[in-house]
Design a protein around this motif. Structure first.
Motif, PDB file in Angstrom:
ATOM      1  N   VAL A  27      10.259 -11.117  -5.689  1.00  0.00           N
ATOM      2  CA  VAL A  27       9.728 -10.131  -6.634  1.00  0.00           C
ATOM      3  C   VAL A  27       8.210 -10.050  -6.529  1.00  0.00           C
ATOM      4  O   VAL A  27       7.624  -8.957  -6.547  1.00  0.00           O
ATOM      5  CB  VAL A  27      10.150 -10.498  -8.078  1.00  0.00           C
ATOM      6  CG1 VAL A  27       9.417  -9.610  -9.086  1.00  0.00           C
ATOM      7  CG2 VAL A  27      11.653 -10.363  -8.247  1.00  0.00           C
ATOM      8  N   LYS A  28       7.563 -11.190  -6.373  1.00  0.00           N
ATOM      9  CA  LYS A  28       6.102 -11.216  -6.268  1.00  0.00           C
ATOM     10  C   LYS A  28       5.629 -10.487  -5.020  1.00  0.00           C
ATOM     11  O   LYS A  28       4.659  -9.720  -5.044  1.00  0.00           O
ATOM     12  CB  LYS A  28       5.608 -12.661  -6.262  1.00  0.00           C
ATOM     13  CG  LYS A  28       4.090 -12.800  -6.270  1.00  0.00           C
ATOM     14  CD  LYS A  28       3.673 -14.266  -6.359  1.00  0.00           C
ATOM     15  CE  LYS A  28       2.158 -14.398  -6.382  1.00  0.00           C
ATOM     16  NZ  LYS A  28       1.747 -15.831  -6.458  1.00  0.00           N
ATOM     17  N   ILE A  29       6.329 -10.706  -3.897  1.00  0.00           N
ATOM     18  CA  ILE A  29       5.967 -10.017  -2.654  1.00  0.00           C
ATOM     19  C   ILE A  29       6.126  -8.514  -2.821  1.00  0.00           C
ATOM     20  O   ILE A  29       5.265  -7.738  -2.396  1.00  0.00           O
ATOM     21  CB  ILE A  29       6.826 -10.529  -1.484  1.00  0.00           C
ATOM     22  CG1 ILE A  29       6.441 -11.971  -1.140  1.00  0.00           C
ATOM     23  CG2 ILE A  29       6.673  -9.629  -0.259  1.00  0.00           C
ATOM     24  CD1 ILE A  29       7.370 -12.638  -0.152  1.00  0.00           C
ATOM     25  N   LYS A  30       7.221  -8.094  -3.443  1.00  0.00           N
ATOM     26  CA  LYS A  30       7.436  -6.658  -3.636  1.00  0.00           C
ATOM     27  C   LYS A  30       6.339  -6.051  -4.504  1.00  0.00           C
ATOM     28  O   LYS A  30       5.841  -4.955  -4.221  1.00  0.00           O
ATOM     29  CB  LYS A  30       8.800  -6.396  -4.282  1.00  0.00           C
ATOM     30  CG  LYS A  30       9.027  -4.918  -4.620  1.00  0.00           C
ATOM     31  CD  LYS A  30      10.415  -4.644  -5.107  1.00  0.00           C
ATOM     32  CE  LYS A  30      10.540  -3.234  -5.671  1.00  0.00           C
ATOM     33  NZ  LYS A  30      10.056  -2.173  -4.763  1.00  0.00           N
ATOM     34  N   GLU A  31       5.938  -6.747  -5.551  1.00  0.00           N
ATOM     35  CA  GLU A  31       4.880  -6.229  -6.414  1.00  0.00           C
ATOM     36  C   GLU A  31       3.589  -6.036  -5.632  1.00  0.00           C
ATOM     37  O   GLU A  31       2.883  -5.033  -5.806  1.00  0.00           O
ATOM     38  CB  GLU A  31       4.656  -7.187  -7.590  1.00  0.00           C
ATOM     39  CG  GLU A  31       5.802  -7.181  -8.593  1.00  0.00           C
ATOM     40  CD  GLU A  31       5.635  -8.258  -9.663  1.00  0.00           C
ATOM     41  OE1 GLU A  31       4.754  -9.136  -9.480  1.00  0.00           O
ATOM     42  OE2 GLU A  31       6.390  -8.234 -10.657  1.00  0.00           O
ATOM     43  N   GLU A  32       3.281  -6.971  -4.745  1.00  0.00           N
ATOM     44  CA  GLU A  32       2.061  -6.876  -3.953  1.00  0.00           C
ATOM     45  C   GLU A  32       2.166  -5.738  -2.934  1.00  0.00           C
ATOM     46  O   GLU A  32       1.213  -4.974  -2.736  1.00  0.00           O
ATOM     47  CB  GLU A  32       1.793  -8.199  -3.237  1.00  0.00           C
ATOM     48  CG  GLU A  32       0.536  -8.207  -2.386  1.00  0.00           C
ATOM     49  CD  GLU A  32      -0.739  -7.990  -3.184  1.00  0.00           C
ATOM     50  OE1 GLU A  32      -1.772  -7.667  -2.555  1.00  0.00           O
ATOM     51  OE2 GLU A  32      -0.715  -8.135  -4.426  1.00  0.00           O
ATOM     52  N   VAL A  33       3.328  -5.614  -2.276  1.00  0.00           N
ATOM     53  CA  VAL A  33       3.533  -4.522  -1.313  1.00  0.00           C
ATOM     54  C   VAL A  33       3.420  -3.171  -2.011  1.00  0.00           C
ATOM     55  O   VAL A  33       2.790  -2.244  -1.504  1.00  0.00           O
ATOM     56  CB  VAL A  33       4.898  -4.674  -0.613  1.00  0.00           C
ATOM     57  CG1 VAL A  33       5.251  -3.416   0.176  1.00  0.00           C
ATOM     58  CG2 VAL A  33       4.895  -5.886   0.322  1.00  0.00           C
ATOM     59  N   ASP A  34       4.042  -3.049  -3.186  1.00  0.00           N
ATOM     60  CA  ASP A  34       3.983  -1.787  -3.930  1.00  0.00           C
ATOM     61  C   ASP A  34       2.560  -1.465  -4.368  1.00  0.00           C
ATOM     62  O   ASP A  34       2.138  -0.302  -4.351  1.00  0.00           O
ATOM     63  CB  ASP A  34       4.896  -1.849  -5.159  1.00  0.00           C
ATOM     64  CG  ASP A  34       6.376  -1.752  -4.800  1.00  0.00           C
ATOM     65  OD1 ASP A  34       6.680  -1.396  -3.640  1.00  0.00           O
ATOM     66  OD2 ASP A  34       7.218  -2.032  -5.677  1.00  0.00           O
ATOM     67  N   ARG A  35       1.816  -2.488  -4.762  1.00  0.00           N
ATOM     68  CA  ARG A  35       0.433  -2.264  -5.195  1.00  0.00           C
ATOM     69  C   ARG A  35      -0.387  -1.673  -4.050  1.00  0.00           C
ATOM     70  O   ARG A  35      -1.132  -0.698  -4.225  1.00  0.00           O
ATOM     71  CB  ARG A  35      -0.187  -3.578  -5.664  1.00  0.00           C
ATOM     72  CG  ARG A  35      -1.607  -3.423  -6.219  1.00  0.00           C
ATOM     73  CD  ARG A  35      -2.224  -4.775  -6.515  1.00  0.00           C
ATOM     74  NE  ARG A  35      -2.456  -5.533  -5.296  1.00  0.00           N
ATOM     75  CZ  ARG A  35      -3.481  -5.336  -4.465  1.00  0.00           C
ATOM     76  NH1 ARG A  35      -4.369  -4.363  -4.718  1.00  0.00           N
ATOM     77  NH2 ARG A  35      -3.618  -6.074  -3.376  1.00  0.00           N
ATOM     78  N   ILE A  36      -0.220  -2.238  -2.851  1.00  0.00           N
ATOM     79  CA  ILE A  36      -0.966  -1.747  -1.683  1.00  0.00           C
ATOM     80  C   ILE A  36      -0.493  -0.352  -1.295  1.00  0.00           C
ATOM     81  O   ILE A  36      -1.293   0.538  -0.986  1.00  0.00           O
ATOM     82  CB  ILE A  36      -0.797  -2.731  -0.512  1.00  0.00           C
ATOM     83  CG1 ILE A  36      -1.438  -4.085  -0.861  1.00  0.00           C
ATOM     84  CG2 ILE A  36      -1.409  -2.159   0.762  1.00  0.00           C
ATOM     85  CD1 ILE A  36      -1.156  -5.173   0.144  1.00  0.00           C
ATOM     86  N   ARG A  37       0.836  -0.144  -1.329  1.00  0.00           N
ATOM     87  CA  ARG A  37       1.399   1.137  -0.921  1.00  0.00           C
ATOM     88  C   ARG A  37       0.914   2.262  -1.819  1.00  0.00           C
ATOM     89  O   ARG A  37       0.472   3.310  -1.359  1.00  0.00           O
ATOM     90  CB  ARG A  37       2.933   1.054  -0.952  1.00  0.00           C
ATOM     91  CG  ARG A  37       3.638   2.354  -0.573  1.00  0.00           C
ATOM     92  CD  ARG A  37       5.128   2.256  -0.841  1.00  0.00           C
ATOM     93  NE  ARG A  37       5.723   1.207  -0.053  1.00  0.00           N
ATOM     94  CZ  ARG A  37       6.715   0.414  -0.469  1.00  0.00           C
ATOM     95  NH1 ARG A  37       7.184   0.543  -1.691  1.00  0.00           N
ATOM     96  NH2 ARG A  37       7.224  -0.494   0.320  1.00  0.00           N
ATOM     97  N   PHE A  38       0.984   2.063  -3.122  1.00  0.00           N
ATOM     98  CA  PHE A  38       0.619   3.136  -4.040  1.00  0.00           C
ATOM     99  C   PHE A  38      -0.893   3.330  -4.128  1.00  0.00           C
ATOM    100  O   PHE A  38      -1.375   4.412  -4.443  1.00  0.00           O
ATOM    101  CB  PHE A  38       1.218   2.866  -5.426  1.00  0.00           C
ATOM    102  CG  PHE A  38       2.711   2.976  -5.451  1.00  0.00           C
ATOM    103  CD1 PHE A  38       3.346   4.163  -5.084  1.00  0.00           C
ATOM    104  CD2 PHE A  38       3.500   1.894  -5.808  1.00  0.00           C
ATOM    105  CE1 PHE A  38       4.730   4.269  -5.095  1.00  0.00           C
ATOM    106  CE2 PHE A  38       4.879   1.989  -5.818  1.00  0.00           C
ATOM    107  CZ  PHE A  38       5.499   3.177  -5.462  1.00  0.00           C
ATOM    108  N   ALA A  39      -1.638   2.261  -3.809  1.00  0.00           N
ATOM    109  CA  ALA A  39      -3.095   2.402  -3.792  1.00  0.00           C
ATOM    110  C   ALA A  39      -3.544   3.285  -2.644  1.00  0.00           C
ATOM    111  O   ALA A  39      -4.570   3.971  -2.719  1.00  0.00           O
ATOM    112  CB  ALA A  39      -3.736   1.019  -3.691  1.00  0.00           C
ATOM    113  N   SER A  40      -2.754   3.260  -1.537  1.00  0.00           N
ATOM    114  CA  SER A  40      -3.130   4.063  -0.373  1.00  0.00           C
ATOM    115  C   SER A  40      -2.562   5.465  -0.424  1.00  0.00           C
ATOM    116  O   SER A  40      -2.919   6.315   0.370  1.00  0.00           O
ATOM    117  CB  SER A  40      -2.620   3.381   0.905  1.00  0.00           C
ATOM    118  OG  SER A  40      -1.219   3.232   0.894  1.00  0.00           O
TER     119      SER A  40
END
Length: 544
Positions: free
Chosen positions: A531-544
């Motif tokens: 879950v933590k990895i997904k949150e970090e991936v989503d944060r980067i994805r939506f920031a870009s």
């Protein structure tokens, strides 16, 4: 229309594609391509809807379904290197593209709805699905049931008012007109929607292996009055045929055929099968597979460079693993040393949206090339016949895959990772037996053992990326294939025939919870670290 037997090139080995997923990237590209061809002009707005509880709803961003659909709408095919930029290219074209997740009745986890509008205000509605390994079906056009698999040149006639005669009569008249134009019709379907009170009264689809000439199309237009006509080009490498009679579709049948044909090797049975399935010469089958073997070798070479950025949360490691093998710091495992590195290299390239060959899926694309090309080196195959030997091995694997496709599925959304890496292990085991000079019976025994070893394998990619546990499972599948091949060639058969084990895989897969079938709702995905990895991936994805 009756579904044709599986093609090695359409359903099992291929497509050559941009990663990371055959069912979630390549298939959406093909769906977008066919659907876009149904539009009457330049696209202006497209609304794409996924079903709330389906696989696309939670994975379409991570596995690049949005980019695949966008690429297809722009006319691209899965191997197009521009696919990774498709969303930007759609915006540059001024197309308003939206993705929605809604409740609707869906008979399959991979259903997608497309509402397409062109610059003149014309609209077409399409319902399609991805069935695994890059295969697709268009099931509805404007609310009318159809069947299009992307393996014909299709003439689609969309009627908004009643024709002067029945739709069946119109279809017959069109077919007669095509015959006069020397176009051979390979089937047709009529879908009458007139009783529903909808704008679109019905849809006629006529299948052919050739594109209509402008003159022939104009003749048909004159016959169809106000109906809208579309010519839809195929997106699959092997065209279908009304005269398709294959010699077998089950392993048991194939083994009897081999005995009747002087104990023919598995690769020869595969060539005979595919030539009959595609209505092509046997030499063309071998040439097509040599091309795919070359593409697999290219993927290994590129993956080993590590000169790319993975699109998830891992960094390329294959070049470092290769260095460790050369420095003899690996625990020695024979050919598996090289196979491990190759499998990782191809899967890391796949994750970076590089060019790979699905075999049978992109999520398992490292297994077969790693097994075959490491075996070429281990067996000392001379350079001047490497591609020939590789092609025969891949043909053997492809036929093993046909039996799986005919009796089960490659769709992890239906049967979990056992349908992907499990199937790939079985295919690779059959290929290795062929390379080592084993019989077709031994190849099927090896495939059966490899699949027995894979039953119950879940699909739970962390953060919807084809990285963890997918890369490691590809490596494990290669090891499974090698050991299963050795067992089967030297007396251990596992007792259960391959066809029985395939059916068991189907039963086990259908009994799995949908949380373990590529939905991101269970297994490794929902661990605290996942879950933590997904949150970090989503944060980067939506920031870009």
């Amino acid at each position: 229309m009756t579904k044709l037997p599986s093609s090695i090139f359409n359903e099992v080995i291929g497509p050559v594609m941009t990663g990371p997923s055959s069912s979630h990237t390549a298939a959406p590209t093909r769906i977008g391509n066919l659907s876009g061809q149904l539009a009457g002009g330049t696209l202006s707005r497209v609304e794409i809807t996924f079903e709330t509880n389906g696989s696309f709803a939670t994975t379409y961003r991570g596995q690049k379904s949005d980019q695949g659909l966008a690429a297809g709408l722009l006319g691209m095919l899965p191997q197009d290197s521009r696919l990774s930029d498709a969303l930007s290219l759609v915006r540059d074209e001024g197309i308003d593209l939206k993705f929605l997740v809604k409740d609707f009745e869906a008979e399959h986890p991979n259903v997608v709805l497309l509402d397409i509008q062109d610059e003149k205000g014309g609209r077409v509605f399409v319902k399609a699905l991805s069935t695994g390994g890059g295969r697709i079906e268009l099931n509805e056009i404007n609310g009318c049931p159809v069947y299009m698999a992307g393996d014909y040149h299709e003439l689609v006639i969309m009627l908004s008012e009643h024709p002067a005669f029945s739709m069946e009569q119109l279809c017959s008249k069109v077919e007669s007109k095509l015959a006069k134009g020397k176009v051979q019709v390979h089937g047709s379907s009529v879908s009458d929607n007139s009783q529903k009170g909808e704008k679109w009264r019905g849809v006629i689809v006529i299948h052919s292996r050739q594109r209509l000439s402008p003159e022939c199309l104009e003749d048909v237009k004159q016959l169809c009055g106000s109906a809208e006509l579309r010519q839809v080009a195929p997106v699959m490498p092997v065209l279908a045929s009304a005269r398709c009679e294959v010699p077998f579709t089950r392993a048991e049948e194939m083994l009897s055929w081999c005995v009747e044909h002087d104990n023919a090797p598995l690769w020869k049975a595969a060539v005979t099968y595919e030539a009959a399935r595609g209505n092509v010469d046997e030499s063309e089958v071998v040439t097509m597979m040599e091309y795919l073997a070359g593409k697999m070798e290219e993927a290994i070479t590129t993956g080993l460079t590590g000169d790319f950025s993975m699109r998830g949360f891992l960094m390329p490691t294959a070049s470092g693993l290769q260095h460790a093998v050369k420095e003899r710091s690996f625990i020695p495992t024979g050919m598996l040393d090289a196979a491990t590195v190759m499998a990782v290299a191809v899967m890391e390239l796949n994750s970076s949206m590089g060019c790979v060959v699905a075999a049978p899926t992109a999520g398992s694309c490292g297994v077969l090339p790693a097994a075959v090309f490491s075996a070429l080196d281990a067996l000392g195959v001379p350079d001047d016949c490497r591609m020939e030997v590789a092609a025969k091995a891949l043909l053997s694997a492809g036929l093993i895959g046909v039996f799986i496709s005919e009796q089960s599925t490659f769709a992890t959304e239906v049967c979990g990772c056992q349908a992907e890496c499990g199937s790939a292990a079985s295919m690779a085991a059959g290929a290795l037996v062929n390379m080592a000079g084993g019989s077709a019976q031994a190849a099927c025994d090896a495939a059966a053992v490899a699949m027995q070893n894979s039953l119950g394998l879940t699909c739970d990619p962390v953060a919807e990326q084809v990285e963890v546990p997918c890369i490691g499972r590809n490596v494990s599948a290669v090891s499974n294939a090698v050991t299963s091949a050795n067992l089967a060639m030297h007396g251990f058969k596992g007792n259960l025939p391959f066809d029985d084990v395939i059916c068991a895989m189907w039963e086990v897969g259908n009994s799995m919870s949908d949380t373990l079938r590529c939905t991101g709702k269970g297994g490794l995905c929902t661990t605290p670290s996942g879950v933590k990895i997904k949150e970090e991936v989503d944060r980067i994805r939506f920031a870009s």
